[in-house]
Design a protein around this motif. Structure first.
Motif, PDB file in Angstrom:
ATOM      1  N   LEU A  52      40.320  50.437  31.313  1.00  0.00           N
ATOM      2  CA  LEU A  52      38.941  49.991  31.126  1.00  0.00           C
ATOM      3  C   LEU A  52      38.819  48.500  31.463  1.00  0.00           C
ATOM      4  O   LEU A  52      37.882  48.078  32.143  1.00  0.00           O
ATOM      5  CB  LEU A  52      38.486  50.249  29.687  1.00  0.00           C
ATOM      6  CG  LEU A  52      37.062  49.847  29.342  1.00  0.00           C
ATOM      7  CD1 LEU A  52      36.068  50.668  30.149  1.00  0.00           C
ATOM      8  CD2 LEU A  52      36.808  50.022  27.858  1.00  0.00           C
ATOM      9  N   ARG A  53      39.780  47.721  31.019  1.00  0.00           N
ATOM     10  CA  ARG A  53      39.760  46.286  31.340  1.00  0.00           C
ATOM     11  C   ARG A  53      39.979  46.055  32.833  1.00  0.00           C
ATOM     12  O   ARG A  53      39.409  45.133  33.412  1.00  0.00           O
ATOM     13  CB  ARG A  53      40.800  45.544  30.512  1.00  0.00           C
ATOM     14  CG  ARG A  53      40.407  45.464  29.047  1.00  0.00           C
ATOM     15  CD  ARG A  53      41.329  44.609  28.248  1.00  0.00           C
ATOM     16  NE  ARG A  53      41.018  44.711  26.829  1.00  0.00           N
ATOM     17  CZ  ARG A  53      41.661  44.041  25.895  1.00  0.00           C
ATOM     18  NH1 ARG A  53      42.632  43.195  26.211  1.00  0.00           N
ATOM     19  NH2 ARG A  53      41.328  44.198  24.634  1.00  0.00           N
ATOM     20  N   ALA A  54      40.795  46.901  33.454  1.00  0.00           N
ATOM     21  CA  ALA A  54      40.988  46.789  34.907  1.00  0.00           C
ATOM     22  C   ALA A  54      39.665  47.062  35.616  1.00  0.00           C
ATOM     23  O   ALA A  54      39.321  46.371  36.578  1.00  0.00           O
ATOM     24  CB  ALA A  54      42.066  47.774  35.370  1.00  0.00           C
ATOM     25  N   TRP A  55      38.934  48.033  35.157  1.00  0.00           N
ATOM     26  CA  TRP A  55      37.636  48.355  35.756  1.00  0.00           C
ATOM     27  C   TRP A  55      36.659  47.194  35.583  1.00  0.00           C
ATOM     28  O   TRP A  55      35.899  46.873  36.479  1.00  0.00           O
ATOM     29  CB  TRP A  55      37.091  49.634  35.121  1.00  0.00           C
ATOM     30  CG  TRP A  55      35.718  49.999  35.574  1.00  0.00           C
ATOM     31  CD1 TRP A  55      35.347  50.430  36.811  1.00  0.00           C
ATOM     32  CD2 TRP A  55      34.537  49.954  34.781  1.00  0.00           C
ATOM     33  NE1 TRP A  55      34.007  50.671  36.844  1.00  0.00           N
ATOM     34  CE2 TRP A  55      33.474  50.385  35.601  1.00  0.00           C
ATOM     35  CE3 TRP A  55      34.266  49.601  33.464  1.00  0.00           C
ATOM     36  CZ2 TRP A  55      32.184  50.465  35.149  1.00  0.00           C
ATOM     37  CZ3 TRP A  55      32.969  49.696  33.015  1.00  0.00           C
ATOM     38  CH2 TRP A  55      31.935  50.118  33.862  1.00  0.00           C
ATOM     39  N   ARG A  56      36.700  46.548  34.413  1.00  0.00           N
ATOM     40  CA  ARG A  56      35.801  45.418  34.152  1.00  0.00           C
ATOM     41  C   ARG A  56      36.190  44.190  34.971  1.00  0.00           C
ATOM     42  O   ARG A  56      35.367  43.316  35.221  1.00  0.00           O
ATOM     43  CB  ARG A  56      35.815  45.056  32.670  1.00  0.00           C
ATOM     44  CG  ARG A  56      35.106  46.058  31.813  1.00  0.00           C
ATOM     45  CD  ARG A  56      35.123  45.610  30.374  1.00  0.00           C
ATOM     46  NE  ARG A  56      34.500  46.592  29.498  1.00  0.00           N
ATOM     47  CZ  ARG A  56      34.777  46.722  28.218  1.00  0.00           C
ATOM     48  NH1 ARG A  56      35.665  45.920  27.650  1.00  0.00           N
ATOM     49  NH2 ARG A  56      34.171  47.634  27.497  1.00  0.00           N
ATOM     50  N   HIS A  57      37.451  44.074  35.332  1.00  0.00           N
ATOM     51  CA  HIS A  57      37.945  42.892  36.056  1.00  0.00           C
ATOM     52  C   HIS A  57      38.489  43.288  37.425  1.00  0.00           C
ATOM     53  O   HIS A  57      39.567  42.832  37.838  1.00  0.00           O
ATOM     54  CB  HIS A  57      39.027  42.184  35.232  1.00  0.00           C
ATOM     55  CG  HIS A  57      38.544  41.698  33.911  1.00  0.00           C
ATOM     56  ND1 HIS A  57      38.626  42.453  32.771  1.00  0.00           N
ATOM     57  CD2 HIS A  57      37.938  40.537  33.563  1.00  0.00           C
ATOM     58  CE1 HIS A  57      38.110  41.777  31.765  1.00  0.00           C
ATOM     59  NE2 HIS A  57      37.670  40.616  32.206  1.00  0.00           N
ATOM     60  N   VAL A  58      37.757  44.110  38.126  1.00  0.00           N
ATOM     61  CA  VAL A  58      38.186  44.578  39.448  1.00  0.00           C
ATOM     62  C   VAL A  58      38.466  43.408  40.376  1.00  0.00           C
ATOM     63  O   VAL A  58      39.425  43.438  41.158  1.00  0.00           O
ATOM     64  CB  VAL A  58      37.105  45.519  40.048  1.00  0.00           C
ATOM     65  CG1 VAL A  58      37.384  45.817  41.498  1.00  0.00           C
ATOM     66  CG2 VAL A  58      37.025  46.787  39.252  1.00  0.00           C
ATOM     67  N   HIS A  59      37.682  42.354  40.273  1.00  0.00           N
ATOM     68  CA  HIS A  59      37.848  41.201  41.152  1.00  0.00           C
ATOM     69  C   HIS A  59      39.208  40.520  40.988  1.00  0.00           C
ATOM     70  O   HIS A  59      39.688  39.840  41.886  1.00  0.00           O
ATOM     71  CB  HIS A  59      36.714  40.195  40.928  1.00  0.00           C
ATOM     72  CG  HIS A  59      36.655  39.657  39.536  1.00  0.00           C
ATOM     73  ND1 HIS A  59      36.094  40.371  38.498  1.00  0.00           N
ATOM     74  CD2 HIS A  59      37.110  38.506  39.008  1.00  0.00           C
ATOM     75  CE1 HIS A  59      36.193  39.670  37.379  1.00  0.00           C
ATOM     76  NE2 HIS A  59      36.803  38.524  37.653  1.00  0.00           N
ATOM     77  N   GLU A  60      39.872  40.686  39.826  1.00  0.00           N
ATOM     78  CA  GLU A  60      41.187  40.079  39.591  1.00  0.00           C
ATOM     79  C   GLU A  60      42.322  40.947  40.119  1.00  0.00           C
ATOM     80  O   GLU A  60      43.469  40.521  40.145  1.00  0.00           O
ATOM     81  CB  GLU A  60      41.385  39.827  38.095  1.00  0.00           C
ATOM     82  CG  GLU A  60      40.445  38.795  37.514  1.00  0.00           C
ATOM     83  CD  GLU A  60      40.642  38.615  36.014  1.00  0.00           C
ATOM     84  OE1 GLU A  60      41.768  38.830  35.513  1.00  0.00           O
ATOM     85  OE2 GLU A  60      39.663  38.263  35.340  1.00  0.00           O
ATOM     86  N   LEU A  61      42.022  42.175  40.497  1.00  0.00           N
ATOM     87  CA  LEU A  61      43.059  43.119  40.907  1.00  0.00           C
ATOM     88  C   LEU A  61      43.243  43.125  42.420  1.00  0.00           C
ATOM     89  O   LEU A  61      42.912  44.075  43.110  1.00  0.00           O
ATOM     90  CB  LEU A  61      42.710  44.532  40.437  1.00  0.00           C
ATOM     91  CG  LEU A  61      42.667  44.756  38.947  1.00  0.00           C
ATOM     92  CD1 LEU A  61      42.224  46.167  38.636  1.00  0.00           C
ATOM     93  CD2 LEU A  61      44.022  44.499  38.335  1.00  0.00           C
ATOM     94  N   SER A  62      43.801  42.092  42.932  1.00  0.00           N
ATOM     95  CA  SER A  62      44.133  42.077  44.352  1.00  0.00           C
ATOM     96  C   SER A  62      45.554  41.576  44.499  1.00  0.00           C
ATOM     97  O   SER A  62      46.027  40.755  43.716  1.00  0.00           O
ATOM     98  CB  SER A  62      43.152  41.196  45.124  1.00  0.00           C
ATOM     99  OG  SER A  62      43.306  39.848  44.740  1.00  0.00           O
TER     100      SER A  62
END
Length: 191
Positions: A52-62
């Motif tokens: 859920l936190r990954a979904w909220r912070h998609v911009h940080e997942l690169s």
């Protein structure tokens, strides 16, 4: 209508991202969380919260900002730490059982009742107070009280009756009924 299409496309791409994260890292995250928590169910909750936190912070997942797997494991560890800290400040929950009965009354009622009953006892005459102490606090019968105090049993009964009447008047403040509790319940507290 033109505004809805990009959102729908965005939602489906986010969902695809979360699905791919779950498929690629879900097993390792559950194993890691289960090892730290010692509870498979808690580990599943941690995995869900991490995704859920990954979904909220998609911009940080690169990959350019660092390892996605490392980010997920760091988030999972932080969730577990936060939950452990939250549990440590809360009192331990005790399951209901015949041995541990639920609290039915706040102890402050007992304290107030004790103060009221002791105050009422102090206002009684020595003769009335001694009869009540023998009967209610020491658990003696009318006959035993009469023998102990050296007075007739009839006198013990009448003093007991009059003392309870005086207690009732003091506890109720002259009203005919105590608010919420009877005189016997208030007197019971001081035993």
């Amino acid at each position: 209508m033109a505004m809805l299409r990009p959102r729908k496309r965005q939602a489906s791409s986010d969902e695809a991202l979360i699905r791919s994260l779950y498929e690629e890292h879900g097993g390792a995250l559950i194993a890691y969380a289960a090892r730290l928590t010692g509870d498979r169910s808690a580990a599943e909750d941690v995995l869900q919260e991490t995704l859920l936190r990954a979904w909220r912070h998609v911009h940080e997942l690169s990959e350019s900002s660092g390892s996605i797997r490392g980010w997920l494991f760091t988030v999972a560890r932080n969730i577990i730490t936060d939950r452990a800290r939250a549990r440590s400040v809360r009192p331990v929950e005790v399951a209901e059982s015949p041995v541990t009965v639920p609290v039915t009354r706040d102890h402050s009622d007992t304290v107030v009742d004790s103060i009221v009953a002791l105050d009422a006892l102090e206002r009684l005459s020595e003769e009335h107070r001694s009869v009540l102490v023998e009967i209610y606090f020491r658990g003696r019968t009318v006959t035993e009280t009469a023998e102990h105090l050296g007075i007739p049993a009839g006198t013990v009964k009448s003093r007991s009756h009059n003392a309870m009447k005086s207690l009732r008047e003091h506890v109720t403040g002259g009203r005919t009924k105590a608010p919420g509790r009877t005189v016997a319940q208030v007197a019971e507290v001081t035993r």
